[in-house]
Design a protein around this motif. Sequence first.
Motif, PDB file in Angstrom:
ATOM      1  N   LYS A  46       8.327  -0.764  -8.395  1.00  0.00           N
ATOM      2  CA  LYS A  46       7.700  -1.414  -7.242  1.00  0.00           C
ATOM      3  C   LYS A  46       6.624  -2.373  -7.734  1.00  0.00           C
ATOM      4  O   LYS A  46       5.778  -2.002  -8.544  1.00  0.00           O
ATOM      5  N   ALA A  67      -1.964   4.094  -4.972  1.00  0.00           N
ATOM      6  CA  ALA A  67      -0.568   4.541  -4.924  1.00  0.00           C
ATOM      7  C   ALA A  67      -0.360   5.826  -5.738  1.00  0.00           C
ATOM      8  O   ALA A  67       0.394   6.714  -5.319  1.00  0.00           O
ATOM      9  N   GLU A 110      -1.896   8.714  -3.757  1.00  0.00           N
ATOM     10  CA  GLU A 110      -1.126   9.069  -2.558  1.00  0.00           C
ATOM     11  C   GLU A 110       0.328   9.452  -2.860  1.00  0.00           C
ATOM     12  O   GLU A 110       1.141   9.598  -1.959  1.00  0.00           O
ATOM     13  N   LYS A 111       0.644   9.562  -4.152  1.00  0.00           N
ATOM     14  CA  LYS A 111       1.983   9.949  -4.631  1.00  0.00           C
ATOM     15  C   LYS A 111       3.073   8.977  -4.185  1.00  0.00           C
ATOM     16  O   LYS A 111       4.236   9.354  -4.008  1.00  0.00           O
ATOM     17  N   GLU A 112       2.649   7.745  -4.004  1.00  0.00           N
ATOM     18  CA  GLU A 112       3.617   6.691  -3.684  1.00  0.00           C
ATOM     19  C   GLU A 112       4.407   6.318  -4.940  1.00  0.00           C
ATOM     20  O   GLU A 112       5.566   5.912  -4.864  1.00  0.00           O
ATOM     21  N   LYS A 153       9.443   6.989  -9.641  1.00  0.00           N
ATOM     22  CA  LYS A 153       8.886   5.753  -9.077  1.00  0.00           C
ATOM     23  C   LYS A 153       7.776   5.224  -9.978  1.00  0.00           C
ATOM     24  O   LYS A 153       6.868   5.963 -10.351  1.00  0.00           O
TER      25      LYS A 153
END
Length: 284
Positions: A36, A48, A51-53, A5
């Motif tokens: 994203k 992000a 928060e390991k998004e 990601k």
Amino acid sequence: MKKVKIGGVPEHFNLSWYLTLKNGEYKEKDINLRWKDYPGGTGDMCKALREKEIDIAVILTEGIIKDIIAGNPSKIVQTFVQTPLNWGIHVAHNSPYKNIEDLKGTKAAISRYGSGSHLMAYINAQNNHWNLEKDLKFEVIKNLDGAVEALTNGIADYFMWEKFTTKPLVDQGVFRRIGNCPSPWPCFVIAVREDFIASNKNDLKAILEIINNTTIDFKDIPSIDKTISNRYKQQLGDVQEWLSITEWSQDLIDKKTIINVQKELFALNIIPEIVEYDKLTYKL
């Protein structure tokens, strides 16, 4: 297939990522790269990463340096755009402010604290010899749409954002640009979470190799100026000007630049200390 990601701003700087994704180049290396958009910019992406998004961010140099020093467990693995960012200083079209000096002591719209729009307000204040404690005030507006609303309704007085991204709003008579403030360093870097680097070095190398093969010849892509103009709703002349002054990089940011950024941020009390080069970077 390895899922990875990545995040970045939805701006012309990142078109090369879109092109390589569209061409399926990562899938050829057994990597499912998912992009994203972060319209809120650097502060949003720092959160992000924490928060390991996302695993990877294409992010402003000064913002990620500040956040790594503040505890973000990430490292810079490469410079992405070598040239400075041209920050336009914008007011509402019908604002009474005519020049930068008029903005002294007024309220800056920022996407969030720790963002580029926040940090560059300090650089602009320093450039104009303002008192950093008395002459700077902030209103958090999240993104460009929030800035339009805040400036139009008088909630904030000025907004700093990349000049060419905001140019359509200037052309439409929403904003008026009263000055520019280039960042004193390369603008975008690629930052990666440390845990991702530790367990995915080969995938990371493959991703960087693909994007670097595109950015190294980016300006030679046929009709690239028209593609950018159409996709980002910018005038062709503005795109051509932007292309003429923008250079990409395929190398890790150097030690001297890292020290210079930190010295500037430290002098402005944005970071509490100057740290070692290896604390901020990782050479693959």
